[in-house]
Scaffold this motif. Structure first.
Motif, PDB file in Angstrom:
ATOM      1  N   SER A   1      17.303 -17.633  62.884  1.00 15.09           N
ATOM      2  CA  SER A   1      18.399 -16.740  63.271  1.00 15.09           C
ATOM      3  C   SER A   1      18.484 -16.619  64.779  1.00 15.09           C
ATOM      4  O   SER A   1      19.565 -16.748  65.376  1.00 15.09           O
ATOM      5  CB  SER A   1      18.186 -15.348  62.656  1.00 15.09           C
ATOM      6  OG  SER A   1      18.252 -15.381  61.263  1.00 15.09           O
ATOM      7  N   LEU A   2      17.344 -16.384  65.404  1.00 12.53           N
ATOM      8  CA  LEU A   2      17.322 -16.237  66.860  1.00 12.53           C
ATOM      9  C   LEU A   2      17.657 -17.557  67.546  1.00 12.53           C
ATOM     10  O   LEU A   2      18.391 -17.588  68.552  1.00 12.53           O
ATOM     11  CB  LEU A   2      15.947 -15.740  67.309  1.00 12.53           C
ATOM     12  CG  LEU A   2      15.544 -14.354  66.775  1.00 12.53           C
ATOM     13  CD1 LEU A   2      14.108 -14.018  67.182  1.00 12.53           C
ATOM     14  CD2 LEU A   2      16.513 -13.286  67.275  1.00 12.53           C
TER      15      LEU A   2
ATOM     16  N   ALA B   1      21.448 -18.349  67.050  1.00 11.99           N
ATOM     17  CA  ALA B   1      22.239 -17.414  67.860  1.00 11.99           C
ATOM     18  C   ALA B   1      22.212 -17.839  69.330  1.00 11.99           C
ATOM     19  O   ALA B   1      23.247 -17.850  70.011  1.00 11.99           O
ATOM     20  CB  ALA B   1      21.683 -16.001  67.708  1.00 11.99           C
TER      21      ALA B   1
ATOM     22  N   TYR C   1      22.002 -12.030  65.170  1.00 14.77           N
ATOM     23  CA  TYR C   1      22.449 -13.364  64.754  1.00 14.77           C
ATOM     24  C   TYR C   1      23.968 -13.378  64.563  1.00 14.77           C
ATOM     25  O   TYR C   1      24.682 -14.219  65.132  1.00 14.77           O
ATOM     26  CB  TYR C   1      21.742 -13.743  63.451  1.00 14.77           C
ATOM     27  CG  TYR C   1      22.378 -14.878  62.683  1.00 14.77           C
ATOM     28  CD1 TYR C   1      22.079 -16.198  62.984  1.00 14.77           C
ATOM     29  CD2 TYR C   1      23.279 -14.624  61.649  1.00 14.77           C
ATOM     30  CE1 TYR C   1      22.661 -17.235  62.265  1.00 14.77           C
ATOM     31  CE2 TYR C   1      23.868 -15.646  60.937  1.00 14.77           C
ATOM     32  CZ  TYR C   1      23.558 -16.957  61.245  1.00 14.77           C
ATOM     33  OH  TYR C   1      24.147 -17.977  60.543  1.00 14.77           O
TER      34      TYR C   1
END
Length: 497
Positions: free
Chosen positions: A196-197, A200, A282
């Motif tokens: 997710s990080l 993003a 995200y």
């Protein structure tokens, strides 16, 4: 998929199958920890704090975050955190009763109501149905989300994709029930947080960096006050819909029941709520990045799909694996929760089916296959017509919130009887239905919860039904003696009617 070669599509499919195979191996390995039917249904007192936190994240973050929340961020920027904040409020609300829940060693939400109000088959049946409908809704909608996302990625027919994710979900659940689900969720949850990080950050990079994003996107969407950009009315609608739904979602309760230490019950919920904000980060970064690169999307929920078309081949393959890990974690948890309700509340407590551990686990596995098949059939038949599932959140919250939380708060002051719980649940359903038919602006769950609370108070205040405030302790009902006693989970056989 436009612009993607056959080799790239093949790589995505293989990466997805690899994730499912890894899930199968993890599930079989951790499934060996399930020694009996209680381990299969509830994994009691087995989860360390870190596992509780990550598995709550893996359960909560599914297709909704991947698609709908990115759409919120595309249209209203950091307002997505207002949505995630409502989930956090729900988790904080659960902390009010978390320690008590853990001490009582419940298996399902209807166990709580039976412990508070006394044993009653009609109450258990109604509470069981209300508790299973939301996880079943999650299951079906996750199947649909998987088919839509991977349909865009690969061009594979939706039916094939739904059947694939159904098999993957069964692989997660069958070996050890909740015991295998939570530990596999933990591994996949760590992967999901890291991905997710990473995704993003890459989306912001693809848009030219944060400076380029802020130059292209309207100020009211990216500045700190953008949390309220969606408007006060919408935020209050989210509060009214999401907070009660979180407070009554059995998927979250089950992780509290399974904490290894009583002291971790509240701590786990607070930390789990904070990890949910990773999903907001995200969705917010991707939504704003896509808004900067393509402000003319006709449908905000197409933002995630549009970004997929811009990812380089290597990242696309890893991203495909991330999508599988995220969605399959949620589907496995939802599937197991439904089966726990069917076995514990309906088969055992309503119909009185008493089987040994081996027979109970075998029946659980059979019902798991049947439930997964039904959810897959609905996802195939109604791929864009699952709006009725939204109503399930409202009706479930209206049915369960007041008996659980109201019963807990009033258990020492009134005699809590099954009739009061049944009246409260029926009033919640009626209030929801009336408000839905009237097409009220405020979510009809609010009216249902209000009607449920009113009915409970009226029943408790009737002479001879509930103990008046100030009456001597010991004159009440099922709720009086349970605070200091350690529960057994066998609520229908240990609480007087």
């Amino acid at each position: 998929m436009p612009g993607k070669s056959t080799g790239q599509i093949t790589a995505i499919v293989l990466a997805s199958l690899l994730i499912i195979a890894l899930g199968a191996l993890l599930s079989m390995y951790f499934g060996r920890r399930a020694k009996n039917s209680r381990d299969w249904l509830a994994a009691p007192e087995s989860l360390p704090l870190g596992v509780v936190v990550i598995t709550q994240f893996a359960t909560a973050v599914g297709g909704g975050v991947l698609i709908a929340h990115v759409g919120i961020a595309y249209a209203a920027g950091w307002s997505v955190f207002a949505y995630e904040g409502c989930v956090l409020l729900g988790f904080l609300g659960l902390t009010l009763i978390a320690r008590w829940l853990r001490e009582q060693r419940f298996t399902t939400v209807p166990d709580i109501i039976s412990r508070l109000f006394g044993a009653s088959r009609p109450v258990t049946a109604m509470a069981g149905l209300a508790a299973l409908i939301v996880p079943f809704g999650w299951l079906a909608t996750q199947f649909v989300a998987f088919a839509k996302l991977f349909g865009q990625l690969t061009g594979i027919p939706a039916t094939t994709l739904v059947l694939t994710i159904m098999v993957g979900s069964l692989i997660f659940v069958l070996p050890g029930g909740l015991t295998s689900v939570v530990w596999t969720d933990f591994v996949f949850g760590v992967f999901a947080i890291l991905m997710s990080l990473g995704v993003a950050g890459y989306a912001i990079h693809l848009a030219g960096g944060w400076g380029e994003v802020t130059a292209e996107v309207p100020d009211e969407l990216w500045r700190p006050q953008a949390v309220f950009a969606v408007g006060g009315e919408q935020i209050w609608l989210w509060v009214a819909a999401i907070v009660p739904g979180t407070l009554t979602n059995q998927l979250y309760f089950q992780r509290v029941f399974a904490t290894k230490k009583v002291s971790d019950a509240r701590r786990g919920l607070v930390l789990s709520g904070l990890t949910i904000l990773v999903g907001g980060l995200y969705a917010g970064c991707i939504g704003l990045a896509v808004r900067a690169m393509n402000p003319g999307l006709g449908n905000a929920e197409n933002a995630a799909g549009w970004l997929i078309t811009r990812l380089p081949a290597a990242l696309l393959v890893v991203y495909g694996a991330f999508l599988v890990a995220t969605i399959i974690s949620t589907t496995g948890a939802a599937l197991q929760s439904v089966v726990a309700n069917v076995i514990r509340d309906l088969c055992q407590n309503v119909f009185g089916s008493n089987r040994g551990d081996r027979e109970t686990v075998s029946l659980s596995r059979l019902i798991t296959v049947l439930v997964a098949g039904l959810a897959a059939a609905l996802a195939i038949a109604f791929p864009s017509a699952l709006d009725w599932l939204v109503a399930s959140y409202a009706y479930s919250a209206a049915t369960l919130a007041v008996p659980v939380f109201g019963g807990y708060l009033l258990r020492k002051r009134f005699a809590l009887r099954p009739a009061a719980a049944l009246s409260s649940m029926l009033a919640g359903i009626a209030g929801c239905a009336a408000a839905q038919l009237a097409d009220t602006t405020v979510p009809y769950a609010v009216y249902g919860i209000g009607a449920s609370a009113l009915a409970l108070l009226v029943l408790l205040l009737l002479p001879g039904v509930g103990r008046r405030p100030g009456a001597p302790a010991g004159t009440g009902g099922a709720g009086d003696a349970d605070d200091g006693a350690e529960g057994t989970g066998e609520s229908l056989s240990t609480v007087e009617n």
